[in-house]
Design a protein around this motif. Structure first.
Motif, short mmCIF file in Angstrom:
data_model
loop_
_atom_site.label_atom_id
_atom_site.label_comp_id
_atom_site.label_asym_id
_atom_site.label_seq_id
_atom_site.Cartn_x
_atom_site.Cartn_y
_atom_site.Cartn_z
N TRP A 21 0.82 -1.21 0.00
CA TRP A 21 0.00 0.00 0.00
C TRP A 21 0.85 1.26 0.00
O TRP A 21 0.44 2.30 -0.54
CB TRP A 21 -0.96 -0.03 1.18
CG TRP A 21 -2.13 -0.93 0.91
CD1 TRP A 21 -2.29 -2.23 1.33
CD2 TRP A 21 -3.28 -0.63 0.13
NE1 TRP A 21 -3.48 -2.75 0.86
CE2 TRP A 21 -4.10 -1.78 0.13
CE3 TRP A 21 -3.71 0.50 -0.56
CZ2 TRP A 21 -5.33 -1.83 -0.54
CZ3 TRP A 21 -4.93 0.46 -1.23
CH2 TRP A 21 -5.72 -0.69 -1.21
N ALA A 25 0.51 4.13 -2.74
CA ALA A 25 0.39 5.56 -2.41
C ALA A 25 1.43 6.37 -3.17
O ALA A 25 1.12 7.44 -3.73
CB ALA A 25 0.55 5.76 -0.90
N LEU A 169 -9.59 1.22 10.76
CA LEU A 169 -8.73 2.04 9.91
C LEU A 169 -8.61 1.43 8.51
O LEU A 169 -8.61 2.15 7.51
CB LEU A 169 -7.35 2.17 10.55
CG LEU A 169 -6.40 3.22 9.98
CD1 LEU A 169 -7.00 4.61 10.12
CD2 LEU A 169 -5.05 3.15 10.67
N TRP A 170 -8.52 0.10 8.45
CA TRP A 170 -8.43 -0.59 7.16
C TRP A 170 -9.70 -0.34 6.34
O TRP A 170 -9.62 -0.01 5.15
CB TRP A 170 -8.25 -2.09 7.40
CG TRP A 170 -8.04 -2.90 6.17
CD1 TRP A 170 -8.96 -3.20 5.20
CD2 TRP A 170 -6.82 -3.52 5.74
NE1 TRP A 170 -8.41 -3.96 4.21
CE2 TRP A 170 -7.09 -4.16 4.51
CE3 TRP A 170 -5.54 -3.58 6.28
CZ2 TRP A 170 -6.12 -4.88 3.83
CZ3 TRP A 170 -4.56 -4.29 5.59
CH2 TRP A 170 -4.86 -4.94 4.38
N GLY A 173 -9.84 3.24 5.18
CA GLY A 173 -8.89 3.45 4.09
C GLY A 173 -9.40 2.90 2.77
O GLY A 173 -9.19 3.50 1.71
N PHE A 177 -9.83 5.16 -0.48
CA PHE A 177 -9.03 4.83 -1.66
C PHE A 177 -9.90 4.51 -2.87
O PHE A 177 -9.73 5.12 -3.94
CB PHE A 177 -8.11 3.64 -1.36
CG PHE A 177 -7.26 3.22 -2.53
CD1 PHE A 177 -6.09 3.88 -2.82
CD2 PHE A 177 -7.65 2.16 -3.34
CE1 PHE A 177 -5.30 3.50 -3.91
CE2 PHE A 177 -6.88 1.77 -4.43
CZ PHE A 177 -5.70 2.44 -4.72
N GLY A 199 -5.98 7.36 1.08
CA GLY A 199 -6.59 6.07 1.43
C GLY A 199 -5.57 4.96 1.48
O GLY A 199 -5.61 4.10 2.38
N LEU A 202 -3.72 5.16 4.73
CA LEU A 202 -4.52 4.67 5.84
C LEU A 202 -4.46 3.14 5.93
O LEU A 202 -4.27 2.57 7.01
CB LEU A 202 -5.97 5.13 5.70
CG LEU A 202 -6.28 6.60 5.98
CD1 LEU A 202 -7.75 6.89 5.70
CD2 LEU A 202 -5.93 6.96 7.41
N VAL A 203 -4.61 2.49 4.77
CA VAL A 203 -4.55 1.02 4.76
C VAL A 203 -3.14 0.54 5.11
O VAL A 203 -2.96 -0.47 5.78
CB VAL A 203 -5.01 0.46 3.41
CG1 VAL A 203 -4.99 -1.07 3.43
CG2 VAL A 203 -6.41 0.94 3.06
#
Length: 230
Positions: A21, A25, A169-170, A173, A177, A199, A202-203
């Motif tokens: 991830w 990003a 949080l997952w 995200g 995303f 997003g 976050l993941v």
């Protein structure tokens, strides 16, 4: 196989999640110019070495690592109280992520060739149309990856063997995303939006949290379903 070796593979897969991830990003930080409003800028952008390098790492390698990590997360939760949900979510997310390799490969290898042909004077190459099946694969992959990752967040939240708030949080995200990043970006600018990188981050944080705090507790946790049946 020795259970200790299995645990090592699961831990390696869990650490692959935040790495994948983070790569995603990074690859979405710089949006592409609009292909139709400014074809010259678009062609220069996609034909650059940095574009292909970014897609090789972010889109291709990141997707491969994500699939490895999804299987590890599913295995980590398989014997928990949400084993059925976790495995279904794992398969859904992995299938969607695999389908997204189709447009990723095209963006990595075909798009730079189109850009170079345009800059060489072949402007008709911009009229090139990919078959509708590619759009179908992209949309199906997007839907499956979104639903699978959202359900994985729910599974982590309800598992009682992984950090609960990492699951929240997952899931958050995944919404940022896929919905606010990819879908909204395609519908408005035709490119990535800042929400896509946000997003993914976050993941990545959630995945790092799970990899750091979760494996030992998850692998040592008893099978609650079996214990209840006994």
């Amino acid at each position: 196989m020795n259970p200790q070796n299995i645990n090592r593979w699961i831990r390696a897969g869990l650490w692959a999640l935040p790495v994948s991830w983070l790569l995603t990003a990074w690859s979405t930080l710089e949006p592409q110019p609009d292909q139709w409003k400014d074809p010259d800028a678009w062609a220069r952008f996609v034909s650059s070495d940095s574009y292909q390098f970014g897609h090789l790492l972010g889109s291709t390698l990141g997707t491969i690592l994500a699939i490895f990590g999804l299987f590890a997360l599913g295995c980590c939760l398989a014997t928990s109280r949400v084993g059925g949900l976790a495995l279904a979510a794992m398969v859904t997310a992995a299938a969607g992520t695999a389908l997204l390799l189709v447009p990723a490969v095209i963006s990595t290898f075909a798009t730079p060739a189109i850009g170079k042909a345009y800059l060489a004077g072949n402007q008709e190459v911009m009229q090139l149309e990919f078959p509708g099946s590619m759009t179908g694969a992209f949309l199906a992959g997007l839907l499956l990856a979104y639903l699978g990752n959202l359900l994985l967040g729910v599974a982590v939240w309800r598992s009682h063997v992984l950090p609960r708030w990492a699951g929240a949080l997952w899931a958050a995200g995944a919404v940022v995303f896929y919905v606010l990043g990819v879908v909204l970006g395609q519908a408005t600018t035709g490119s990535s939006l800042p929400a896509q990188a946000a997003g993914a981050l976050l993941v990545a944080v959630a995945g790092g949290w799970i990899a750091w705090r979760g494996p030992r507790h998850a692998m040592a946790a008893p099978d609650l379903t079996a214990a209840g049946a006994a």
